[in-house]
Design a protein around this motif. Structure first.
Motif, PDB file in Angstrom:
ATOM      1  N   LEU A 168      43.622  38.565  34.923  1.00 58.11           N
ATOM      2  CA  LEU A 168      43.563  37.632  36.832  1.00 58.11           C
ATOM      3  C   LEU A 168      42.588  37.578  37.647  1.00 58.11           C
ATOM      4  O   LEU A 168      41.187  38.098  36.787  1.00 58.11           O
ATOM      5  CB  LEU A 168      44.802  38.464  37.562  1.00 58.11           C
ATOM      6  N   VAL A 169      43.044  36.859  38.286  1.00 56.43           N
ATOM      7  CA  VAL A 169      42.268  36.374  39.251  1.00 56.43           C
ATOM      8  C   VAL A 169      43.107  37.305  40.840  1.00 56.43           C
ATOM      9  O   VAL A 169      44.043  37.197  41.240  1.00 56.43           O
ATOM     10  CB  VAL A 169      42.159  34.870  39.791  1.00 56.43           C
ATOM     11  N   ALA A 170      42.255  37.645  41.229  1.00 56.96           N
ATOM     12  CA  ALA A 170      42.324  38.496  42.663  1.00 56.96           C
ATOM     13  C   ALA A 170      42.005  38.099  43.652  1.00 56.96           C
ATOM     14  O   ALA A 170      40.778  37.700  43.793  1.00 56.96           O
ATOM     15  CB  ALA A 170      41.397  40.137  42.617  1.00 56.96           C
ATOM     16  N   VAL A 171      43.237  38.069  44.354  1.00 54.54           N
ATOM     17  CA  VAL A 171      42.396  36.916  45.058  1.00 54.54           C
ATOM     18  C   VAL A 171      42.944  37.413  46.773  1.00 54.54           C
ATOM     19  O   VAL A 171      44.088  38.292  46.456  1.00 54.54           O
ATOM     20  CB  VAL A 171      42.787  35.341  45.582  1.00 54.54           C
ATOM     21  N   PRO A 172      42.467  37.036  48.130  1.00 55.96           N
ATOM     22  CA  PRO A 172      42.278  37.735  49.275  1.00 55.96           C
ATOM     23  C   PRO A 172      43.954  37.227  49.627  1.00 55.96           C
ATOM     24  O   PRO A 172      44.106  36.411  49.441  1.00 55.96           O
ATOM     25  CB  PRO A 172      41.587  37.422  50.544  1.00 55.96           C
ATOM     26  N   PRO A 193      33.758  31.990  45.923  1.00 64.10           N
ATOM     27  CA  PRO A 193      32.330  32.887  45.965  1.00 64.10           C
ATOM     28  C   PRO A 193      33.392  34.253  45.104  1.00 64.10           C
ATOM     29  O   PRO A 193      34.461  34.789  45.113  1.00 64.10           O
ATOM     30  CB  PRO A 193      33.064  33.897  47.548  1.00 64.10           C
ATOM     31  N   VAL A 194      32.676  34.749  44.253  1.00 66.61           N
ATOM     32  CA  VAL A 194      32.554  35.833  43.297  1.00 66.61           C
ATOM     33  C   VAL A 194      32.489  37.182  43.580  1.00 66.61           C
ATOM     34  O   VAL A 194      31.421  37.370  43.342  1.00 66.61           O
ATOM     35  CB  VAL A 194      32.819  35.579  41.984  1.00 66.61           C
ATOM     36  N   GLY A 239      35.756  38.028  48.721  1.00 69.53           N
ATOM     37  CA  GLY A 239      35.951  37.112  47.380  1.00 69.53           C
ATOM     38  C   GLY A 239      36.536  36.854  46.671  1.00 69.53           C
ATOM     39  O   GLY A 239      38.149  37.606  46.694  1.00 69.53           O
ATOM     40  N   VAL A 240      36.623  36.404  45.537  1.00 67.78           N
ATOM     41  CA  VAL A 240      38.043  36.868  44.319  1.00 67.78           C
ATOM     42  C   VAL A 240      37.176  37.534  43.577  1.00 67.78           C
ATOM     43  O   VAL A 240      36.016  37.717  43.099  1.00 67.78           O
ATOM     44  CB  VAL A 240      38.019  35.941  43.762  1.00 67.78           C
ATOM     45  N   PHE A 257      47.510  38.287  42.546  1.00 68.66           N
ATOM     46  CA  PHE A 257      47.538  37.922  41.595  1.00 68.66           C
ATOM     47  C   PHE A 257      47.699  36.294  41.460  1.00 68.66           C
ATOM     48  O   PHE A 257      48.668  36.319  40.950  1.00 68.66           O
ATOM     49  CB  PHE A 257      47.486  38.661  40.949  1.00 68.66           C
ATOM     50  N   VAL A 258      46.978  36.137  40.708  1.00 64.49           N
ATOM     51  CA  VAL A 258      47.165  35.134  39.893  1.00 64.49           C
ATOM     52  C   VAL A 258      46.235  35.118  38.310  1.00 64.49           C
ATOM     53  O   VAL A 258      45.525  35.159  38.089  1.00 64.49           O
ATOM     54  CB  VAL A 258      46.600  33.393  40.413  1.00 64.49           C
TER      55      VAL A 258
END
Length: 297
Positions: A168-172, A193-194, A239-240, A257-258
């Motif tokens: 998953l990509v965790a994002v704000p 930004p990672v 960041g993610v 999450f995506v």
């Protein structure tokens, strides 16, 4: 000079019956040898344990204390052989398990529940270690079983797949990625930004991410070793981050999450790993009862 188990059994019988004849009958022996056993025991202990006259037998203060310990010693003597047999067969004993922090997000609890049901007499001791530390601990025999990320040296270690999941990509919160209505692609996140996995403490995830997304070094704002730390930084808007699907169970405020589109649907693997040369019977019993069981989903 030490006392014998026969002397302890004789003393306990007399202390409980408070009568030499009844105690001797209980032990299927005559009274004179029983009296000699008690006398020898008192000489070894160095204290008078019983007061006896023609009418009755009573315990001294020392005898009262010694009776408690004598019963305990006899109980241990009776149970020790069975315990030794159980440990030798692996049905009792201790298995020391190392686990990564990410393994606690659902998988570790299910494994412990299964072991508790299948091997209730095996104690499990836990140690939180990254995979690199688990490998060293297995070699040094500080743990018996690891929950780590591949690859492993097949010549020294045995392993089997325990769990497989997506990335998953965790994002704000409020980030635009969740509004896409689909899995994110590498192109969607390559310029973000990672918060990146450490190439030493989290090598497995580091390699997995760089194979999936061509992240420019300039876009890496932090490098950390633990998924929970990454999520806190995501919640702070730094960041993610790329995390295993099970991390979504944490439900941290400020984090969404995506799913990340990957070449393999569930690329994140967690394996049981053990030292092939281990001499712990409880480990082999544990692996035996888990043999053939399907990986946790």
């Amino acid at each position: 000079m030490a006392f014998t188990l026969e002397q302890l059994r004789g003393f306990v019988a007399v202390a409980e019956e408070l009568h030499f004849s009844r105690a001797a009958a209980r032990l299927a022996m005559t009274q004179p040898p029983l009296s000699r056993q008690i006398q020898k025991l008192e000489r070894v202990v160095g204290a008078r344990l019983l007061i006896r006259d023609n009418r009755r037998v009573t315990l001294t203060a020392a005898g009262e204390v010694f009776l408690v310990e004598a019963r305990r010693l006899l109980s241990l003597a009776e149970t020790a052989p069975e315990l030794a047999r159980r440990v030798s067969s692996g049905s009792s004993g201790v298995v020391r398990v190392g686990f990564t922090a990410a393994a606690t997000y659902g998988v570790l609890g299910r494994l412990l529940d299964e072991l508790a049901g299948l091997l209730p007499d095996v104690d499990v001791e836990l140690a939180e270690l990254v995979t690199r530390e688990q490998v060293a601990a297995l070699v040094n025999e500080e743990i018996d079983l690891g929950l780590g990320r591949p690859p492993f040296d097949d010549s020294a270690f045995g392993s089997r797949l325990l769990h497989r999941e997506g990335l998953l990509v965790a994002v704000p919160a409020g980030h635009h990625l969740p509004t896409l209505g689909r899995a994110a692609t590498a192109a969607d996140v390559v310029r973000e930004p990672v918060i990146m996995h450490s190439p030493t403490d989290a090598r497995y995830f580091y390699d997995l991410v760089v194979r999936t997304v061509p992240i420019a070094p300039a876009n890496t704002v932090h490098t950390v070793g633990q998924v929970l730390t990454m999520l806190w930084l995501v919640a702070a808007g730094r960041g993610v981050a790329f995390v295993p699907e099970s991390a979504a169970r944490l439900r941290l405020d400020g984090v969404e999450f995506v799913r990340l589109e990957t070449a393999v649907a569930q690329p994140v693997e967690l394996h049981l790993v053990w030292l092939k040369a281990s001499a712990n019977p409880a480990l082999w019993r544990t692996l035996s009862v888990l043999e053939g069981r399907t990986p946790f989903e």
